[in-house]
Design an enzyme around this catalytic site. Structure first.
Site, short mmCIF file in Angstrom:
data_model
loop_
_atom_site.label_atom_id
_atom_site.label_comp_id
_atom_site.label_asym_id
_atom_site.label_seq_id
_atom_site.Cartn_x
_atom_site.Cartn_y
_atom_site.Cartn_z
CE LYS A 173 -1.72 2.98 2.00
NZ LYS A 173 -1.42 4.38 1.60
CD GLU A 176 -2.53 8.57 1.10
OE1 GLU A 176 -1.55 7.82 1.21
OE2 GLU A 176 -3.25 8.90 2.07
CB SER A 226 4.41 10.43 10.51
OG SER A 226 3.10 9.92 10.45
CB CYS A 281 13.29 9.14 7.87
SG CYS A 281 14.26 7.83 7.16
CD GLU A 384 10.07 13.59 10.84
OE1 GLU A 384 8.88 13.25 10.97
OE2 GLU A 384 10.93 12.88 10.29
P1 NAD Z 1 2.52 9.19 6.91
O1 NAD Z 1 2.62 8.57 8.27
O2 NAD Z 1 1.58 10.32 6.74
O3 NAD Z 1 2.04 8.07 5.84
C1 NAD Z 1 2.70 6.84 5.71
C2 NAD Z 1 1.69 5.80 5.22
O4 NAD Z 1 0.66 5.66 6.20
C3 NAD Z 1 1.01 6.15 3.91
O5 NAD Z 1 0.93 4.99 3.12
C4 NAD Z 1 -0.36 6.64 4.35
O6 NAD Z 1 -1.36 6.36 3.40
C5 NAD Z 1 -0.62 5.85 5.61
N1 NAD Z 1 -1.44 6.60 6.58
C6 NAD Z 1 -1.45 7.96 6.78
N2 NAD Z 1 -2.32 8.28 7.75
C7 NAD Z 1 -2.87 7.11 8.19
C8 NAD Z 1 -3.82 6.79 9.20
N3 NAD Z 1 -4.39 7.75 9.95
N4 NAD Z 1 -4.16 5.51 9.37
C9 NAD Z 1 -3.59 4.53 8.63
N5 NAD Z 1 -2.68 4.78 7.65
C10 NAD Z 1 -2.31 6.05 7.45
O7 NAD Z 1 4.00 9.56 6.47
P2 NAD Z 1 4.47 10.38 5.18
O8 NAD Z 1 4.10 11.81 5.36
O9 NAD Z 1 4.03 9.69 3.94
O10 NAD Z 1 6.06 10.20 5.29
C11 NAD Z 1 6.88 11.04 6.03
C12 NAD Z 1 7.23 10.44 7.38
O11 NAD Z 1 7.84 9.17 7.21
C13 NAD Z 1 8.25 11.27 8.14
O12 NAD Z 1 7.86 11.32 9.50
C14 NAD Z 1 9.54 10.49 7.99
O13 NAD Z 1 10.48 10.69 9.01
C15 NAD Z 1 9.03 9.10 7.99
N6 NAD Z 1 9.97 8.17 7.38
C16 NAD Z 1 10.59 7.28 8.18
C17 NAD Z 1 11.52 6.39 7.66
C18 NAD Z 1 12.20 5.37 8.53
O14 NAD Z 1 12.71 4.38 8.00
N7 NAD Z 1 12.24 5.55 9.84
C19 NAD Z 1 11.80 6.44 6.29
C20 NAD Z 1 11.13 7.36 5.49
C21 NAD Z 1 10.21 8.22 6.05
#
Ligand code: NAD
Length: 499
Positions: A173, A176, A226, A281, A384
């Site tokens: 998944k 989006e 996140s 990240c 962050e």
């Molecule tokens: P996000 O948490 O908004 O989304 C990540 C995924 O979760 C997406 O596929 C999204 O559709 C899904 N999602 C979002 N809200 C949701 C909810 N309420 N319920 C269920 N699923 C949900 O993250 P983002 O904005 O796409 O990415 C940026 C974040 O990712 C930053 O915080 C970054 O630090 C982190 N990140 C971490 C790593 C790591 O390996 N630690 C690597 C890359 C990015």
């Protein structure tokens, strides 16, 4: 307008839910496509079809599965430019950076070409008279990967490659906001010989994710995104009895010791702080110079380098250093955080808030910002930022600097710049962070090690990729086998030692 659907049973299909999300061109602010958001039924059917395909794939011998990975790797190389363009078009990062995104995912595919060596299990012959013990590593069944927007190629490849090589079926998944790259990767995997149904790419939002989390067929969830969502997904997946590893956000500090090469440290901070507009990240978002003189000299070196940064669209030529943020909301949030830093008393040395690019006035661009004299109680330190903002917290001593990193909620990456091996060793040994760089600002481990943070940067067990991934995507079955030879008749009712 382009409509992006799903990849189900080896082909692209349109969404049927009637729900869509906008996919922006971050450089212009225009909606360039809309992506289908799966319904509960669509996700449930995709999972059921994956479950039907998985036993055949698990029964395919590991070497043959590895050959699919070999062909896949070759196809990724052959399609490097196409993949990088897909990444840049939706994410906005520069093409060289997008190629890096694909490359660091490809390197995990390369390790998966040797997957049989990781799947061998353990064997002890003659553990007792006529008794052999062996432990098999068996695939889990159907597993899911839920990935963020910021690495549209790399993180889907981290998630699906070891899981597939270990004999699982995968529901991916993607974010989006950047859905296209994963669909291309699915096409390439089919071309490489992956049977239909073994990888399903299902686009969607919270509804799709919650369906994965509650579906009894799904055995494991690998999440990257996140921290609040990582924690939520970990909790719900674990409550439902699934294996889960959920990687979250970060606040990465880089210590600059008085003996460091300050030119190299400043260059490292520019690349690690502003590359990909800070949307990594492993971005360094907190510079921690030790001593007032180090801090003054560092700021002096950083300012002209920051002012020279060229911000623009990925189509803007090779000298563009970084592109726009992912959405207008992200841009507004980061701008708001910069405002809060000023209001809370930090010294805004370079202000990127008013950056405008002719012809791209509606794009989600922010100029680079540099803060000095930030303190740990400020929001720009606590949150962050995930934008092109470098903050500086001045530390009086090495111990103060180490203490700052240790007390931070996050523990993804950290770095130290120093000429002193003793200090570097002490830092690497004591710091409570998962990935450490010594004179190296973004210490993302190579693919035969593994990637994972500590503290609020990761929930669950084991790291991503490398040997840990094969542990995560398999479960151990241990067999005690006895072939009778010269054993006297008669039942033994006690819980026997094997002697
Ligand atoms: P996000 O948490 O908004 O989304 C990540 C995924 O979760 C997406 O596929 C999204 O559709 C899904 N999602 C979002 N809200 C949701 C909810 N309420 N319920 C269920 N699923 C949900 O993250 P983002 O904005 O796409 O990415 C940026 C974040 O990712 C930053 O915080 C970054 O630090 C982190 N990140 C971490 C790593 C790591 O390996 N630690 C690597 C890359 C990015």
């Amino acid at each position: 307008m382009e409509e992006i659907g799903h990849w189900i049973n080896g082909r692209r299909v349109a969404g049927t839910s009637g729900r869509f999300a906008d996919v922006f061109n971050p450089a212009t602010g225009e909606v360039q496509a809309r992506v289908a958001l799966a319904s509960v039924e669509e996700m449930t059917q995709a999972i059921a079809a994956a479950a039907a395909a998985q036993p055949g794939w698990a029964a395919t011998n590991p070497q043959r599965r590895a050959r699919v990975m070999m062909a896949f790797g070759a196809l990724i190389n052959a399609n490097m430019d196409r993949l990088a363009e897909a990444v840049s078009r939706e994410h906005g990062k520069t093409l060289p950076d997008a190629r890096g995104d694909v490359q660091r995912g490809l390197e995990v595919v390369e390790v998966c070409m040797g997957a049989p060596a990781m799947l061998k299990g353990e064997f002890m012959d003659s553990a007792g008279p006529g008794i052999d013990l062996y432990a098999m590593r068996q695939p889990l069944g159907v597993v899911a990967g839920i990935t963020p927007f910021n690495f549209p190629a790399m993180i889907p490849l981290w998630k699906m490659s070891p899981a597939l090589a270990a004999g699982n079926a995968v529901i991916l998944k993607p974010s989006e906001r950047t859905p296209s790259t994963a669909l291309i990767l699915a096409e390439l995997l089919k071309e490489a010989g992956l049977p239909d149904g073994v990888l399903q790419v299902v686009n969607g939002d919270k509804l799709a994710v919650d369906t994965i989390l509650d579906d009894e067929t799904v055995q494991a969830v690998g999440f990257v995104g996140s921290t609040p969502i990582a924690q939520y997904i970990y909790g719900r997946a674990a409550t439902n009895g699934k294996r889960a590893q959920c990687f979250g956000g970060a606040k990465n500090h880089m210590l600059i010791m008085p003996d460091a090469d300050l030119d190299k440290a400043a260059d490292a901070l520019i690349g690690a702080g502003f590359g990909a507009a800070g949307e990594r990240c492993m971005a360094v978002s907190v510079a921690v110079p030790v001593g007032e003189e180090t801090a003054d000299r560092l700021i002096e070196k950083l300012v002209p380098k920051i002012e020279r940064l060229k911000v623009g669209p990925y189509t803007g030529g090779d000298d563009v250093d970084y592109g726009p943020l992912i959405t207008g909301a992200a841009m507004t949030r980061v701008r708001g955080l910069i405002d809060s830093g000023v209001a809370q008393g930090a010294d805004l040395v370079v202000d990127g808030r008013d950056f405008r690019l002719q012809g791209y006035e509606n794009g989600f661009f922010l100029g680079p910002s540099l803060f000095d004299r930030v303190t740990p109680d400020m929001d720009i330190y606590k949150e962050e930022i995930f934008g092109p903002v470098l903050t500086t917290v001045r530390a009086g001593s090495y111990d103060d600097a180490l203490d700052l990193v240790m007390k931070n909620d996050y523990g993804n990456g950290t770095a130290i710049f120093t000429a002193d091996g003793d200090t570097a060793r002490d830092f690497a040994s004591r710091v409570n962070v998962g990935m450490v760089g010594i004179n190296f600002p973004i210490p993302v481990p190579l693919s035969y090690f593994s990637f994972g943070g500590w503290k609020k940067s990761a929930f669950g067990d084991l790291n991503q990729y490398g040997p840990d991934a094969f542990r995560f995507y398999t479960r151990t079955k241990t067999v005690t086998a006895r072939w009778f030879s010269g054993i006297k008749e008669g039942a033994a009712l006690n819980f026997k030692a094997l002697d």
